[in-house]
Design an enzyme around this catalytic site. Structure first.
Site, mmCIF file in Angstrom:
data_model
loop_
_atom_site.group_PDB
_atom_site.id
_atom_site.type_symbol
_atom_site.label_atom_id
_atom_site.label_comp_id
_atom_site.label_asym_id
_atom_site.label_seq_id
_atom_site.Cartn_x
_atom_site.Cartn_y
_atom_site.Cartn_z
ATOM 1 N N GLU A 1 3.059 -1.361 -0.143
ATOM 2 C CA GLU A 1 4.258 -1.032 0.621
ATOM 3 C C GLU A 1 4.273 0.459 0.870
ATOM 4 O O GLU A 1 4.335 1.259 -0.056
ATOM 5 C CB GLU A 1 5.511 -1.453 -0.156
ATOM 6 C CG GLU A 1 5.597 -2.968 -0.309
ATOM 7 C CD GLU A 1 6.687 -3.409 -1.277
ATOM 8 O OE1 GLU A 1 7.668 -2.662 -1.448
ATOM 9 O OE2 GLU A 1 6.534 -4.482 -1.862
ATOM 10 N N ASP B 1 17.852 3.700 -3.417
ATOM 11 C CA ASP B 1 16.824 4.288 -4.273
ATOM 12 C C ASP B 1 17.377 5.230 -5.329
ATOM 13 O O ASP B 1 18.332 5.964 -5.097
ATOM 14 C CB ASP B 1 15.802 5.043 -3.406
ATOM 15 C CG ASP B 1 14.918 4.075 -2.641
ATOM 16 O OD1 ASP B 1 14.247 3.271 -3.296
ATOM 17 O OD2 ASP B 1 14.935 4.112 -1.396
#
Ligand SMILES: Cc1ncc(COP(=O)(O)O)c(C=O)c1O
Lengths: 258, 396
Positions: free
Chosen positions: A47, A58
């Site tokens: 990814e 995140d």
């Protein structure tokens, strides 16, 4: 038409390792080297993160790598330029992961066409809602042979998991516990009820577990409950170690696998 | 209601809920319940009681005689500065804390810029005996120190946001991340008409009490229930949303939204989103957003912590694009002049945010027979250190 993600899952049943890294980190032009090293070390799927200034899902590690990558000059056009010959070098399945805003500014249609052109297999955009995807973009993604991977969490109701499963092809990204990426709140991978519940649903798509996977123990546990696991923050931290990219990547993957 | 939110959570093309799946259950729970809960008689009874006896509503509509003479028009100030805790923010936090209780949540999180929303949230949490965590940019903790002290006094935990420009945007990021990490027991009290649907609509409804009162007060004072102009500052846009709300579908009322120009539109140090922004996604909403060509969010700047935000609520983005509202922008310097002007003409020290609205008075061209309402969103206590410094009053 099968894409490389589907091929991977039909060929390999267990213990799949997917690694996330932020494009442009630690250095602007590391992208292709990191991909090739990961493949060399037996990673199954990659990814590639498209950095965003405000990555809501995140934790601190990916926030910092994103900030550095942006400062290094990483942009979507730059990333496509770096990846333009990637399919002459490797056939490992590649997913681009990022947030909707930069993709929107680039143009979603142009983005999908470009992905298909360079040989990207899947896309993860955590803040693109399922309903919007289905209404506006699904056809476009399918035309370009791109898997749109969606996240599910321990709080996602069964009916919604089924809906997500019906609109995606590739895999279902099972967020291990409710958290932002890189969380070491200890809840990761102990959530066996949830993993069992999803496994019992017999979805069309295979499942991969991510968030909080950081060592051999958590990787192995995740693999007991799904087809494989996804590692992001722990890998980014490994890249920040002293030593060459080659050494850091090799020793990290070895630690995860053994 | 042409300018109200539609059933999908959009204002024209703006709005929606662009959130990661981790937030979906909480936002969906709220979406399905907020209107129903707001309409329950016991919810309304408790809300109205608190607004009246605790917040101190209705706030006065004050005819500012000397200010009116100066601008040769008829200026009324909607005195949101007289609310408990000193700004309009508490209209929303009282409503949302009741919402959180109805949804059975035990832990409250909030973001704050100027600290007024943080104080208003800490206040209702003290009142309702709920845990309260407020995220605030490090820069804002410094420049709005009195409000940090108040939050601590009220028992809230103030967590510094240290990423980006260390201001409101970054505090909002951290609050959203907290919510992702605490999906079961936590309610996020957003402080403006921003964020994923249904927040912009819910916050606008809680703030709409401002224009509801204005209508009655204007009828009494001027013989008609509407002014020619309503002027309000816009950070995320909650005080403006409240002041505009009941006039949105009345084209005879000119709506003036005032953004912060910072050091000037072309200076690179500005927060005037309608001028500098383009369509994008921030904090779960499709709206106007200051960003680079590559879609990275630009760090904004304003002397006013409450207006120092690179986006604007989707309702305002729609009011801008549809030209229903007139957008003005005011520099730091102009806002400071307006602070001094109101203080010396009327004996009212406004918040820096509200001063941006006041500074637009010279720009709207209201005539001698016209009526202007300025929403005086908050008082200047929190900004006194800045004022003393800027007006060189420290030594005297
Ligand atoms: C007094 C005051 N006015 C205005 C604002 C800006 O917020 P909004 O645009 O949501 O009214 C703030 C925000 O902190 C504030 O404290």
């Amino acid at each position: 038409m099968e894409n490389r993600i589907n091929t991977l899952f039909s060929e390999k049943q267990q213990g799949l390792l997917s690694v996330y890294f932020t494009a442009g980190y630690p250095n602007l032009n590391d992208t292709v080297d990191i991909i090739l090293e990961l493949e060399k070390n037996g990673v199954d799927l990659i990814e590639v993160g498209m950095p965003f200034s405000d990555p809501l899902a995140d934790g601190p590690t990916i926030q910092q790598s994103s900030d550095i990558a942006i400062r290094n000059g990483m942009t979507i056009p730059k990333l496509f330029e770096q990846l333009k010959d990637i399919r002459q070098k490797t056939q490992i399945p590649l997913i681009l992961m990022g947030y909707l805003n930069p993709v929107m500014q680039y143009g979603v249609e142009r983005f999908c066409r470009k992905c298909s052109e360079v040989g990207i297999d899947g896309i993860i955009l955590p803040d693109l809602p399922l309903a919007d995807y289905v209404r506006e973009y699904k056809q476009l993604f399918e035309e370009n042979n791109l898997s749109k991977v969606f996240l599910v969490t321990p709080q996602t109701p069964e009916q919604r998991i089924r809906e997500i499963d019906s609109h995606t092809n590739g895999f279902v990204y099972m967020v291990s516990s409710a958290s932002t990426t890189g969380s070491t709140n200890g809840k990761a991978v102990v959530n066996t009820d949830y993993f069992g519940r999803v496994a019992g649903m017999k979805l069309r798509n295979p499942g991969m577990i991510g968030f909080g996977i950081h060592d051999n123990h958590t990787f192995t546990q995740a693999c007991n409950h799904a087809r494989g696991a996804i590692i992001g923050s722990a890998f980014i931290k490994a890249l920040a170690q002293e030593g060459s990219l080659q050494q850091n990547i090799a020793s990290f993957i070895q630690r995860i696998r053994n | 209601m042409k300018y109200a939110v539609d059933e999908n959570g959009f204002y024209g093309k703006f709005g929606g809920a662009y959130i990661p799946e981790m937030l979906y259950p909480n936002v969906e729970e709220l979406r399905q319940n907020y209107l129903k809960i707001m309409q329950e008689p016991d919810f309304q009874a408790e809300l109205q009681m608190l607004l009246k006896d605790y917040v101190g509503r209705p706030t006065p509509l004050y005819f500012a005689k000397r200010l009116s003479e100066k601008y040769n028009t008829n200026i009324y100030l909607k005195r949101e500065d007289l609310n408990h805790t000193g700004a309009h923010k508490i209209n929303n936090t009282v409503g949302q804390v009741l919402m959180a209780k109805r949804l059975g949540k035990k832990r409250i999180i909030a973001e704050t810029g100027a600290g007024q929303h943080g104080v208003a949230t800490a206040t209702v949490c003290a009142l309702m005996d709920l845990e309260c965590i407020v995220y605030m940019g490090e820069v804002d903790i410094e420049r709005q120190a009195p409000n940090v002290a108040r939050m601590k006094m009220l028992g809230a935990t103030v967590v510094p946001a240290t990423s980006g420009s260390k201001t409101l945007k970054d505090a909002t990021n951290e609050a959203i991340r907290d919510w992702i990490n605490n999906p079961e027991d936590t309610y996020y009290i957003i402080g403006s008409v921003v964020g994923p649907h249904p927040y912009p609509d819910m916050v606008a409804r809680f703030q709409s009490v401002i224009s509801e009162e204005m209508m009655a007060q204007l009828s009494e004072k001027t013989g008609r229930d509407y002014p020619d102009y309503v002027v309000a500052c816009v950070g995320g846009g909650s005080n403006a949303a409240g002041a505009f709300y009941h006039y949105l579908d009345r084209p005879e009322v000119k709506l003036v939204a005032v953004e912060a120009a910072g050091l000037g539109i072309d200076s690179g140090e500005s927060a005037a989103t309608s001028v500098l922004g383009k369509e994008g996604i921030i904090h779960g909403s499709r709206t106007l957003l200051m960003q680079t060509e590559d879609g990275q969010v630009t760090e904004p700047y304003s002397i006013s912590a409450g207006l120092d935000y690179p986006g604007v609520g989707p309702m305002h983005a729609h009011l801008f694009e549809s030209k229903r509202a007139i957008f003005k922008n005011i520099t730091d310097e102009e806002a400071l002049q307006a602070v001094l002007e109101l203080t010396r003409l009327e004996g009212i020290i406004p918040a820096l945010e509200s001063a941006h609205a006041l500074a637009a008075l010279g720009r709207i061209g209201a005539g001698p027979d016209e009526v202007v309402v300025v929403n005086l969103s908050g008082r200047g206590d929190k900004d006194l250190a800045t004022y003393l410094d800027r007006f060189q009053l420290n030594g005297k």
